[in-house]
Design a protein around this motif. Sequence first.
Motif, short mmCIF file in Angstrom:
data_model
loop_
_atom_site.label_atom_id
_atom_site.label_comp_id
_atom_site.label_asym_id
_atom_site.label_seq_id
_atom_site.Cartn_x
_atom_site.Cartn_y
_atom_site.Cartn_z
N LEU A 1 0.83 -1.21 0.00
CA LEU A 1 0.00 0.00 0.00
C LEU A 1 0.87 1.26 0.00
O LEU A 1 0.55 2.24 -0.68
N TYR B 1 1.04 4.30 -2.66
CA TYR B 1 0.96 5.72 -2.27
C TYR B 1 2.12 6.51 -2.86
O TYR B 1 1.93 7.59 -3.43
N PHE C 1 -4.18 7.86 -4.65
CA PHE C 1 -4.34 7.09 -3.41
C PHE C 1 -5.26 7.83 -2.44
O PHE C 1 -5.95 7.22 -1.63
N GLN C 2 -5.26 9.16 -2.55
CA GLN C 2 -6.04 9.94 -1.60
C GLN C 2 -7.54 9.96 -1.90
O GLN C 2 -8.31 10.53 -1.13
N ASN C 3 -7.94 9.39 -3.01
CA ASN C 3 -9.37 9.35 -3.31
C ASN C 3 -10.06 8.32 -2.43
O ASN C 3 -9.65 7.17 -2.39
N ARG C 4 -11.09 8.77 -1.75
CA ARG C 4 -11.80 7.83 -0.87
C ARG C 4 -12.43 6.72 -1.69
O ARG C 4 -13.05 6.98 -2.72
N ASN C 5 -12.27 5.52 -1.18
CA ASN C 5 -12.78 4.37 -1.92
C ASN C 5 -13.30 3.36 -0.90
O ASN C 5 -12.57 2.98 0.02
N LEU D 1 -11.37 -0.07 -0.49
CA LEU D 1 -10.05 0.03 0.14
C LEU D 1 -10.19 0.34 1.64
O LEU D 1 -9.39 -0.14 2.45
N ASN D 2 -11.21 1.10 1.98
CA ASN D 2 -11.48 1.33 3.41
C ASN D 2 -11.81 0.01 4.10
O ASN D 2 -11.41 -0.23 5.24
N PHE E 1 -8.68 -1.70 4.87
CA PHE E 1 -8.04 -1.17 6.08
C PHE E 1 -8.67 -1.76 7.34
O PHE E 1 -7.96 -2.14 8.28
#
Lengths: 231, 470
Positions: free
Chosen positions: A187, A191, A198-202, A205-206, A209
């Motif tokens: 990851l 980044y 990578f900073q786009n909320r998805n 991917l959350n 995490f």
Amino acid sequence: MRSTRTFQLILLLTILEGIVALLGLISLPPSEEGNALVGGISFFRLGYLILVCIMLAGLAGLWIYTLMKPDWYQFQAERIRIWFFKHSFTSSAIIALIFAWIMGVGLLDLLLNPNLFPRAILYQYLYMRVRPVFLWLLITAVQFLILVYLERWFHPITLPSPPSGTPFGSLIGGGIITIVLTVNVILWLFYVRDPLSFQNRNAWLNGVFVFLGAALICGVGLRSISRKIRK
Amino acid sequence: MWRRLAIYFEKNPKMSKLIRWIEPSTYFLAFAWLLAMFVYASYYVIPLPDPNTIVYARLEQVVFGFGFNRLSLISTPVILLWGLGTLLLLFCGYRFQRTINHFITVYWGFLVEKKWLLAVLCVLAWIPFFLLRSNMISADMRIYMQWLPDQAGRNIVHVRFDEMWESNLHSSFYILANRLWGWSVPQSFQFVATLAGPVFLYLLVIFCQKILPVKAPFLFLLLISGGYMQLFFGDMEYYTLSLTLLLGYFLAALAYIRKDVPLEVPALILGIAMTFHMETAFLLPTLFYLSIFAFQRRTWSSLVFAWITLALTISLTLLFFTHNGADLINLRDTSWGLGRGGNMLANIIIPTVATLAARLNMLTVIYPLIWFLPLLIFFKRVALNELNGFLLIGAACGIPFSLVWISTIGFYSDWNLFSMPMFPAVILTGISFLDQRRLAYRKYLYILLISFSILVSYAWIINNHLRGNL
């Protein structure tokens, strides 16, 4: 019989590094005219240099003494070993503080690098004066830890041997933590390659995490449980 | 030296009586001195209009400042009642010691045995936490009152590097509470802080029971008598959840020292605590200390996985917030701890006489009995065992931190920032006071200290509720 040579070698290295630190101090720019006492050295700097010289002289004296009487060190090493064994808590605390010192000076050296942190230039007037000695003491601390390891001062004399083999649960737990570590590294690579995407909320991917966090806790839990069963 | 002297005197029958008096007399004298400081500061020194501003103050006003003048917050009848109550307790300690001890031991034992009952009581303790919640708004809180609604309105994730999960959870709860019940930022902060209180109490009871099973109730009382308990009375800042996690870390460390859990468990909890508040990084040397135990026990894989776990916890949190819109460079540059885009060393300042006096006042607010720690060390009452070694390292890192770390909003408002670093020292003081034998008149000393500390600390807490600026 314990070898005195290791100690002598480490002591010699410490003395040589100390001389380098002393040369570093001497090569500092001279003090301001108003403060200069002798040869462009202020009163405080003179005291500081004398202190370093006394330390070096003491170490040199010790080195010569061990050359003359190798038995002395062997006797002292045994005493230190017994002390470490009897005072497991105090010796652990000392080692922990040495680690903290190494970490602290390392961090200080990083933070006071003006190339990385421009505002560090404000502290250079002070840090350039203490840096040679700080780095010398840092290396000395590392060498001391090496000596502790080589002399096995930290190995308890009568330690029950740990049960052979690793429990299955502990292995699985370790495996899970290793997988989480690997995914974490991947990851970070993502980044570094493209920070903006990578900073786009998805959502998925959350979810990853959350899964990784839960897996980490499960891994630690598994290792903990298997240890309890073994106990 | 003191111990040798004591042994020498004890061998001499004539001197043995004298030696039995010296140590307790010193403690009682220290207590009398502390009491005198409080009385003088409260009734003979004009208090500062704003305790945070010490620039134009006389030194006397700073020395006998907000840490000591808290008796002036209490009305005379209450002080008289407290005096009578303490006398009554002293009398009971003298007359019915065995009966009281028996009752306390039985009920405490029952409570600790029945975990569900303990949990219920801790949940009930939420009521006083909430009813007496602080109404004091600090300068930091005024900033959050602007930031949070603004960022929520623009759908920006609220996260600060210094307190990643604390700031994010507080913000998320505010958004939820605001939508559901129309709560303001201070209201949501107060509520979250009071929720942490029962968890903290539960963990503290277990911790006390594990350390000193016989004297656990007294240790519990001694520990909750500090002003840092204000954190759980609705303090509107980012420290409440972190302190609860810190206590969890202490519990895990104790379990590790006793070989109940592997090193990964305290490492994981410390890692989580660091993601809640980076200030808890001051406890990293204590993890080094625990790692040395792993070295001695030859549990190599545990040692390696523990540090991996710690690093992973922080790393995954950073990645998570980065993925949700927080920029890493921005996180670094807006961090107070890292020097606000400059240098971390900008946060370390050499104290002047006035600021040192203000800091000592602040430490007195956090835990009035901290003044006894030097005496306990002098009389060698701090037992050299594994847990105390852990706490000593924590205190050795925390106390200097409290003495040199910058306070930007004033020491009176920043007491909560320094509560966490002082926590190991607080616990060490409590344990060292109680974990001792052959100290004459100790029960009277405990009664006096606990009742006095509770009086001044809770007077301040109640005052913050009644006279706050919310």
